[in-house]
Scaffold this motif. Structure first.
Motif: not given
Lengths: 234, 234
Positions: B208-218
């Protein structure tokens, strides 16, 4: 989770109020009812959980049950983007910058911008929608400036970093020296910068930053710049 | 600079040939003429400089004056993307992945994908156009798969890394352990992964890899993933 937006002046603890489109979206589209729990941000870093107590045409009142603040990232990331010709690509650039955490967005008419007019009401709607979609709690300010010089003046203080295809990849280390100074990132329009604009950037001490080997479209460069510079600081 | 594409089978040293849309674009839109210099890639890593020797309806022949190979980045970056509902956002995801250097793109129908059909001819046109626009010399392969399982099988070997909002930020170090193994990046559709898909990914050992705090669109997640994983390796 759906996040709604209420202007700070519509937060009257222990109540808050959704207006206009926000209330309509909650009531008509998502069919929220009295007693339901909603999530609301004031766009200034606070997340409210609230229970709906009253609904009416174009408004919704809810009682705050919980409130929490967002951790802010420092330094701030400010991005200046030259206007690009296609409306969808410009809106896309703005949307991605908001999703990825830009704190302010300054659009400017570049000397090589083909497009001169922008519907700022659409851009503002894009900013608001992207904030909610990405569950951000801060609403970035987004303004249009007559030219790069005005945008630079309005951008305040902080390290100036310009996306530049010709820059040396070694410049990447810029992102690795965190400080509390803001990053002011600059991405030109499709046509790049004019000689005058380059001189202006030189005088302002802008550092050239390479985004890699490929030539990137303006909206891609903007998204990637914001990601790189917000990311190293969180 | 304009970059054109000629299939490898249309390169007959010392001549090369542009066909169909590529020839039309050169001749009708950009008004290239006999004697002009053009830049052409075979999509397999070679850049040709050539001088036009013959033009006709839907074809153009040029004599190669120079050829050079691109430095390839290792490890390869392969991305699997769950189908998203809106066509423009899907095309955008593909375009950005190409610009930012993905080596292969595998689209799949996720259990939560609302959209089931894709005009692959449009997607292929997007890939080609993005390769040329970004001055890349390799044409990434892009295929559609029935489901995640098929896409995983087709993706070959290499480290599996899945964009996951709930992942710990500390996972970021994944990008910092270069090897020659490919990175297989996975981004789900809007609705996320189903329980079955999650099990499949677990069994396959996806990190699993986090892209940061915000929910990102695909499409945002896809672009940012590709940028991060190609970048550390160049």
């Amino acid at each position: 989770m759906n996040l709604f937006y209420a202007k700070p002046e519509h937060i009257h603890r222990p109540l808050l109020q959704l207006e206009g489109g926000e209330a309509d979206h909650a009531l008509k589209v998502l069919r929220y009812r009295k007693g339901d729990e909603i999530h609301v941000t004031d766009g200034e870093g606070i997340h409210y959980t609230a229970q709906i107590t009253e609904t009416g045409k174009g408004h919704l009142i809810a009682e705050i049950t919980e409130e929490r603040s967002a951790a802010e990232h420092k330094p701030k990331v400010i991005i200046l983007i030259g206007l690009i010709r296609k409306r969808d690509r410009l809106e896309y650039a703005v949307e991605k910058c908001v999703e990825l955490g830009a704190d302010r967005i300054l659009l400017f008419r570049g000397d090589h911008s083909e497009k001169q007019n922008v519907r700022m009401d659409r851009i503002e709607a894009t900013v608001l929608s992207a904030m909610k979609q990405s569950l951000r709690l801060t609403l970035p300010d987004c303004q249009l400036y007559q030219n790069l010089s005005d945008a630079l003046k309005a951008s305040g203080k902080g390290k100036l970093i310009m996306a530049d295809e010709t820059a040396d990849d070694q410049q990447q280390k810029i992102t690795e020296s965190p400080s509390n100074e803001a990053f002011r990132l600059i991405v030109g329009p499709e046509g790049g910068f004019s000689r005058q604009e380059r001189d202006l950037l030189d005088q302002a001490g802008a550092a050239a930053y390479s985004l890699g080997l490929n030539r990137l479209r303006t909206e891609t460069a903007a998204a990637v710049m914001v990601d790189r510079f917000t990311r190293t600081q969180r």
